[in-house]
Scaffold this motif. Structure first.
Motif, PDB file in Angstrom:
ATOM      1  N   SER A 115      -4.848   6.092  -3.688  1.00  0.00           N
ATOM      2  CA  SER A 115      -4.852   7.043  -2.579  1.00  0.00           C
ATOM      3  C   SER A 115      -4.360   6.355  -1.315  1.00  0.00           C
ATOM      4  O   SER A 115      -4.291   5.127  -1.247  1.00  0.00           O
ATOM      5  CB  SER A 115      -6.264   7.602  -2.370  1.00  0.00           C
ATOM      6  OG  SER A 115      -7.152   6.562  -1.989  1.00  0.00           O
ATOM      7  N   GLY A 116      -4.026   7.124  -0.310  1.00  0.00           N
ATOM      8  CA  GLY A 116      -3.473   6.565   0.919  1.00  0.00           C
ATOM      9  C   GLY A 116      -4.508   6.176   1.941  1.00  0.00           C
ATOM     10  O   GLY A 116      -4.222   6.230   3.135  1.00  0.00           O
TER      11      GLY A 116
ATOM     12  N   SER B 295       0.923   3.961  -3.046  1.00  0.00           N
ATOM     13  CA  SER B 295       0.519   5.336  -2.750  1.00  0.00           C
ATOM     14  C   SER B 295       1.653   6.320  -3.009  1.00  0.00           C
ATOM     15  O   SER B 295       1.427   7.451  -3.454  1.00  0.00           O
ATOM     16  CB  SER B 295       0.042   5.442  -1.298  1.00  0.00           C
ATOM     17  OG  SER B 295       1.096   5.107  -0.403  1.00  0.00           O
TER      18      SER B 295
ATOM     19  N   GLU C 211       0.833  -1.212   0.000  1.00  0.00           N
ATOM     20  CA  GLU C 211       0.000   0.000   0.000  1.00  0.00           C
ATOM     21  C   GLU C 211       0.863   1.255   0.000  1.00  0.00           C
ATOM     22  O   GLU C 211       0.582   2.220  -0.734  1.00  0.00           O
ATOM     23  CB  GLU C 211      -0.918  -0.030   1.221  1.00  0.00           C
ATOM     24  CG  GLU C 211      -2.027   1.015   1.205  1.00  0.00           C
ATOM     25  CD  GLU C 211      -1.560   2.379   1.673  1.00  0.00           C
ATOM     26  OE1 GLU C 211      -2.191   3.391   1.312  1.00  0.00           O
ATOM     27  OE2 GLU C 211      -0.548   2.418   2.421  1.00  0.00           O
ATOM     28  N   SER C 212       1.934   1.255   0.791  1.00  0.00           N
ATOM     29  CA  SER C 212       2.820   2.423   0.836  1.00  0.00           C
ATOM     30  C   SER C 212       3.531   2.631  -0.493  1.00  0.00           C
ATOM     31  O   SER C 212       3.703   3.766  -0.948  1.00  0.00           O
ATOM     32  CB  SER C 212       3.851   2.243   1.959  1.00  0.00           C
ATOM     33  OG  SER C 212       3.223   2.172   3.216  1.00  0.00           O
TER      34      SER C 212
ATOM     35  N   SER D 176       1.721   7.233  -6.469  1.00  0.00           N
ATOM     36  CA  SER D 176       0.470   7.907  -6.852  1.00  0.00           C
ATOM     37  C   SER D 176      -0.438   7.002  -7.678  1.00  0.00           C
ATOM     38  O   SER D 176      -1.223   7.473  -8.514  1.00  0.00           O
ATOM     39  CB  SER D 176       0.775   9.193  -7.639  1.00  0.00           C
ATOM     40  OG  SER D 176       1.552  10.084  -6.862  1.00  0.00           O
TER      41      SER D 176
ATOM     42  N   THR E 186      -4.861   1.486   3.682  1.00  0.00           N
ATOM     43  CA  THR E 186      -3.869   0.741   4.452  1.00  0.00           C
ATOM     44  C   THR E 186      -4.487  -0.445   5.173  1.00  0.00           C
ATOM     45  O   THR E 186      -3.954  -1.570   5.119  1.00  0.00           O
ATOM     46  CB  THR E 186      -3.179   1.663   5.467  1.00  0.00           C
ATOM     47  OG1 THR E 186      -2.596   2.770   4.783  1.00  0.00           O
ATOM     48  CG2 THR E 186      -2.101   0.904   6.230  1.00  0.00           C
TER      49      THR E 186
END
Length: 208
Positions: free
Chosen positions: A55-56, A49, A45-46, A52, A59
């Motif tokens: 979106s963040g 994100s 996920e990191s 781009s 998580t």
């Protein structure tokens, strides 16, 4: 920095878990698998994100889906993995995502022909290269009409590696000595080689 930190956690946890089990130290592997799965999900996920691509805000979804996928791939129990993750999160809002990731992880592990983690640990502890020869147990009842009743146990043509461990008749346990004869309705505890489990079950259910 967060992406590299999560990657370090994933790699470090895998190496430490491998080292601990390789050394023969006693301990559980269930929690380490969950940690590896959660860290892997957070890392993905990191990474996405930071590029781009998403979106963040996902998580939590990545973490719980990765935990389910890790359990399914390592233990080969997709349904149990889904139920465990749902129980830990106490939410059914992500059940479809967890199910999809879990099934894909299970299929990938099957296609790679990697043995389940507990089978590998059993093989390492017993020193046997072929897990098909490991003994397993099952319970069965003697049918009303069976070919092997009224025959002494010592004369039964049981499949190789199969042994009757105990006999329960009318609530009483009988020691399976060689001269004992089975009767319809007897409850049997049977030990057999894992690779011959199907043959052993078919033998005790045969009626012709």
């Amino acid at each position: 920095h967060g992406v590299w930190l999560l990657l370090g956690i994933v790699i470090g946890k895998i190496l430490l878990t491998t080292f601990c089990y390789g050394s023969g130290a006693q301990g559980g592997i269930f929690l380490p698998m969950l940690v590896i799965g959660a860290a892997s999900g957070a890392f993905c996920e990191s990474l996405f994100s930071s590029l781009s691509l998403i979106s963040g805000d996902f998580t939590a979804q990545f973490v719980i889906c990765a935990m389910g996928g890790m359990l399914a791939a390592a233990m080969r129990t997709p349904i149990l993995a889904i139920l465990l993750v749902l129980e830990m999160t106490n939410s059914f809002s992500n059940i479809y995502a967890i199910g999809a990731v879990t099934i894909v992880a299970y299929l990938v592990a099957e296609l790679l022909k990697e043995p389940p983690i507990y089978d590998s640990l059993l093989q390492a502890m017993t020193g046997q290269s072929n897990l098909e020869s490991v003994q397993t147990f099952f319970q069965t009842n003697v049918p009303v009409v069976a070919t092997y009743t009224d025959i002494p146990l010592q004369d039964l043509p049981l499949p190789d590696g199969t042994l009757i461990v105990s006999i329960r008749r009318n609530g009483t346990y009988i020691v399976p000595l060689g001269d004992v004869r089975l009767e319809s309705g007897d409850e049997l505890q049977v030990s057999c080689e894992r690779g011959k489990l199907k043959d052993a079950k078919m033998y005790f259910q045969s009626v012709h």
